[in-house]
Design a protein around this motif. Structure first.
Motif, PDB file in Angstrom:
ATOM      1  N   CYS A   1       0.250   0.066  12.428  1.00 55.09           N
ATOM      2  CA  CYS A   1      -0.538   1.131  13.062  1.00 55.09           C
ATOM      3  C   CYS A   1      -2.035   0.989  12.753  1.00 55.09           C
ATOM      4  O   CYS A   1      -2.825   1.854  13.123  1.00 55.09           O
ATOM      5  N   ARG A   2      -2.388  -0.083  12.052  1.00 48.20           N
ATOM      6  CA  ARG A   2      -3.772  -0.328  11.633  1.00 48.20           C
ATOM      7  C   ARG A   2      -4.284   0.742  10.673  1.00 48.20           C
ATOM      8  O   ARG A   2      -5.490   1.007  10.609  1.00 48.20           O
ATOM      9  N   LEU A   3      -3.355   1.327   9.935  1.00 41.34           N
ATOM     10  CA  LEU A   3      -3.725   2.281   8.885  1.00 41.34           C
ATOM     11  C   LEU A   3      -3.791   1.510   7.561  1.00 41.34           C
ATOM     12  O   LEU A   3      -3.090   1.797   6.590  1.00 41.34           O
ATOM     13  N   ASN A   4      -4.648   0.503   7.561  1.00 41.20           N
ATOM     14  CA  ASN A   4      -4.687  -0.435   6.436  1.00 41.20           C
ATOM     15  C   ASN A   4      -5.189   0.203   5.142  1.00 41.20           C
ATOM     16  O   ASN A   4      -4.751  -0.175   4.055  1.00 41.20           O
ATOM     17  N   LEU A   5      -6.112   1.152   5.258  1.00 41.02           N
ATOM     18  CA  LEU A   5      -6.625   1.808   4.058  1.00 41.02           C
ATOM     19  C   LEU A   5      -5.506   2.560   3.337  1.00 41.02           C
ATOM     20  O   LEU A   5      -5.373   2.484   2.111  1.00 41.02           O
ATOM     21  N   VAL A   6      -4.685   3.264   4.115  1.00 41.68           N
ATOM     22  CA  VAL A   6      -3.557   4.007   3.524  1.00 41.68           C
ATOM     23  C   VAL A   6      -2.553   3.021   2.922  1.00 41.68           C
ATOM     24  O   VAL A   6      -2.031   3.234   1.826  1.00 41.68           O
ATOM     25  N   ALA A   7      -2.293   1.924   3.643  1.00 40.36           N
ATOM     26  CA  ALA A   7      -1.367   0.898   3.136  1.00 40.36           C
ATOM     27  C   ALA A   7      -1.875   0.326   1.819  1.00 40.36           C
ATOM     28  O   ALA A   7      -1.094   0.113   0.870  1.00 40.36           O
ATOM     29  N   ASP A   8      -3.189   0.096   1.732  1.00 40.03           N
ATOM     30  CA  ASP A   8      -3.773  -0.421   0.490  1.00 40.03           C
ATOM     31  C   ASP A   8      -3.596   0.567  -0.655  1.00 40.03           C
ATOM     32  O   ASP A   8      -3.287   0.172  -1.790  1.00 40.03           O
ATOM     33  N   LEU A   9      -3.790   1.853  -0.370  1.00 38.12           N
ATOM     34  CA  LEU A   9      -3.627   2.881  -1.404  1.00 38.12           C
ATOM     35  C   LEU A   9      -2.190   2.911  -1.930  1.00 38.12           C
ATOM     36  O   LEU A   9      -1.959   3.041  -3.137  1.00 38.12           O
ATOM     37  N   VAL A  10      -1.232   2.780  -1.005  1.00 33.49           N
ATOM     38  CA  VAL A  10       0.177   2.770  -1.404  1.00 33.49           C
ATOM     39  C   VAL A  10       0.473   1.556  -2.280  1.00 33.49           C
ATOM     40  O   VAL A  10       1.109   1.669  -3.334  1.00 33.49           O
ATOM     41  N   GLU A  11      -0.009   0.396  -1.855  1.00 31.36           N
ATOM     42  CA  GLU A  11       0.245  -0.828  -2.627  1.00 31.36           C
ATOM     43  C   GLU A  11      -0.433  -0.785  -3.989  1.00 31.36           C
ATOM     44  O   GLU A  11       0.137  -1.247  -4.984  1.00 31.36           O
ATOM     45  N   GLU A  12      -1.633  -0.219  -4.044  1.00 36.96           N
ATOM     46  CA  GLU A  12      -2.330  -0.103  -5.332  1.00 36.96           C
ATOM     47  C   GLU A  12      -1.561   0.806  -6.283  1.00 36.96           C
ATOM     48  O   GLU A  12      -1.451   0.528  -7.486  1.00 36.96           O
ATOM     49  N   ALA A  13      -1.029   1.905  -5.743  1.00 31.77           N
ATOM     50  CA  ALA A  13      -0.256   2.843  -6.567  1.00 31.77           C
ATOM     51  C   ALA A  13       1.003   2.167  -7.099  1.00 31.77           C
ATOM     52  O   ALA A  13       1.361   2.316  -8.271  1.00 31.77           O
ATOM     53  N   GLN A  14       1.678   1.397  -6.247  1.00 34.95           N
ATOM     54  CA  GLN A  14       2.890   0.704  -6.673  1.00 34.95           C
ATOM     55  C   GLN A  14       2.556  -0.359  -7.710  1.00 34.95           C
ATOM     56  O   GLN A  14       3.279  -0.563  -8.675  1.00 34.95           O
TER      57      GLN A  14
ATOM     58  N   ALA B   1      11.518   6.985  -7.034  1.00 30.62           N
ATOM     59  CA  ALA B   1      10.244   7.517  -7.519  1.00 30.62           C
ATOM     60  C   ALA B   1       9.071   6.843  -6.803  1.00 30.62           C
ATOM     61  O   ALA B   1       8.091   7.493  -6.433  1.00 30.62           O
ATOM     62  N   ASP B   2       9.171   5.518  -6.598  1.00 26.62           N
ATOM     63  CA  ASP B   2       8.118   4.784  -5.893  1.00 26.62           C
ATOM     64  C   ASP B   2       7.941   5.307  -4.476  1.00 26.62           C
ATOM     65  O   ASP B   2       6.824   5.446  -3.979  1.00 26.62           O
ATOM     66  N   LEU B   3       9.062   5.596  -3.831  1.00 21.09           N
ATOM     67  CA  LEU B   3       9.023   6.077  -2.451  1.00 21.09           C
ATOM     68  C   LEU B   3       8.365   7.457  -2.390  1.00 21.09           C
ATOM     69  O   LEU B   3       7.582   7.739  -1.468  1.00 21.09           O
ATOM     70  N   GLN B   4       8.655   8.312  -3.362  1.00 24.24           N
ATOM     71  CA  GLN B   4       8.053   9.646  -3.372  1.00 24.24           C
ATOM     72  C   GLN B   4       6.545   9.572  -3.603  1.00 24.24           C
ATOM     73  O   GLN B   4       5.776  10.333  -3.008  1.00 24.24           O
ATOM     74  N   VAL B   5       6.117   8.645  -4.462  1.00 29.85           N
ATOM     75  CA  VAL B   5       4.675   8.445  -4.681  1.00 29.85           C
ATOM     76  C   VAL B   5       4.018   7.994  -3.380  1.00 29.85           C
ATOM     77  O   VAL B   5       2.949   8.486  -2.995  1.00 29.85           O
ATOM     78  N   ALA B   6       4.673   7.063  -2.683  1.00 33.27           N
ATOM     79  CA  ALA B   6       4.144   6.574  -1.408  1.00 33.27           C
ATOM     80  C   ALA B   6       4.072   7.702  -0.380  1.00 33.27           C
ATOM     81  O   ALA B   6       3.087   7.816   0.365  1.00 33.27           O
ATOM     82  N   PHE B   7       5.097   8.547  -0.348  1.00 31.19           N
ATOM     83  CA  PHE B   7       5.115   9.676   0.589  1.00 31.19           C
ATOM     84  C   PHE B   7       3.918  10.596   0.324  1.00 31.19           C
ATOM     85  O   PHE B   7       3.255  11.060   1.255  1.00 31.19           O
ATOM     86  N   ASP B   8       3.643  10.874  -0.952  1.00 32.41           N
ATOM     87  CA  ASP B   8       2.531  11.765  -1.300  1.00 32.41           C
ATOM     88  C   ASP B   8       1.202  11.184  -0.815  1.00 32.41           C
ATOM     89  O   ASP B   8       0.355  11.909  -0.286  1.00 32.41           O
ATOM     90  N   ILE B   9       1.032   9.887  -0.980  1.00 32.81           N
ATOM     91  CA  ILE B   9      -0.212   9.231  -0.556  1.00 32.81           C
ATOM     92  C   ILE B   9      -0.347   9.284   0.959  1.00 32.81           C
ATOM     93  O   ILE B   9      -1.422   9.591   1.490  1.00 32.81           O
TER      94      ILE B   9
END
Length: 205
Positions: free
Chosen positions: A168-181, A95-103
């Motif tokens: 890939c320096r996509l830090n904003l997206v990485a932050d969103l994923v970590e916040e969701a988790q 479920a966590d992985l699917q949430v990350a995929f959506d983000i």
């Protein structure tokens, strides 16, 4: 027997001739003309979509869109019932992985190829994904993540995806994923015993 295949068999048996014609029309951009000409039933079409990885147990968005386009609310209800049953049985981390995929799909955009390379997808795979979904950037992103997940199998993780995003320096997206988790884990990880001990310690003079 695979419950998802049972569901597809049930849906196919409930489709009218007109329903099938509409589904074939809606799938023109996903399925080649030659394959569509051989489709004689819903099962035939579902089989093609399964082979192309457009349809799978954990990714039923396309199936939902097709049924909604037919206005077959009775079939949508069957899909809802199936998903409600499988959500409880989902393996840990799925479920966590699917949430990350959506983000990632919502935020990576045209940088998806850079991310795909970081996830070790070959140039041939990347080209194939682009050819498969020439008009849908979000589907290109999601397909690349599915290919990575299928290749990594049990090793595919949110942590690995975040690491690739940061590389890939996509830090904003990485932050969103970590916040969701983090928001999910905070609500799930705090057991009643832990909550009780926290309350009692706060009440101790």
């Amino acid at each position: 027997m695979d419950p998802f295949l049972v569901l597809l068999h049930s849906l196919s048996g409930s489709l009218s001739g007109n329903d099938l014609m509409e589904l074939k029309f809606l799938c023109r951009e996903r399925v080649s003309k030659r394959k569509l000409e051989r489709v004689q039933s819903g099962l035939d079409l579902f089989s093609v979509l399964l082979e192309q990885n457009d349809l799978e147990r954990r990714h039923t968005g396309l199936l939902r869109e097709l049924l909604a386009s037919l206005r077959r609310h009775d079939l949508l209800q069957r899909l809802d019932d199936f998903e409600a049953g499988t959500a409880a049985a989902a393996p840990p981390g799925e479920a966590d992985l699917q949430v990350a995929f959506d983000i990632v799909c919502d935020n990576v955009g045209r940088d998806w190829k850079r991310l795909a390379r970081q996830l070790k997808l070959s140039e041939a795979k990347i080209d194939g994904i682009e050819e498969k979904y020439p008009r849908s950037l979000s589907e290109q992103v999601r397909e690349s993540l599915k290919v990575w997940k299928n290749a990594e199998k049990k090793n595919a993780s949110v942590a690995g995806l975040v690491k690739a995003l940061r590389a890939c320096r996509l830090n904003l997206v990485a932050d969103l994923v970590e916040e969701a988790q983090g928001s999910v884990s905070k609500s799930e990880d705090m057991s009643p015993v832990l909550r009780d001990s926290t309350v009692s310690s706060s009440e101790t003079p």
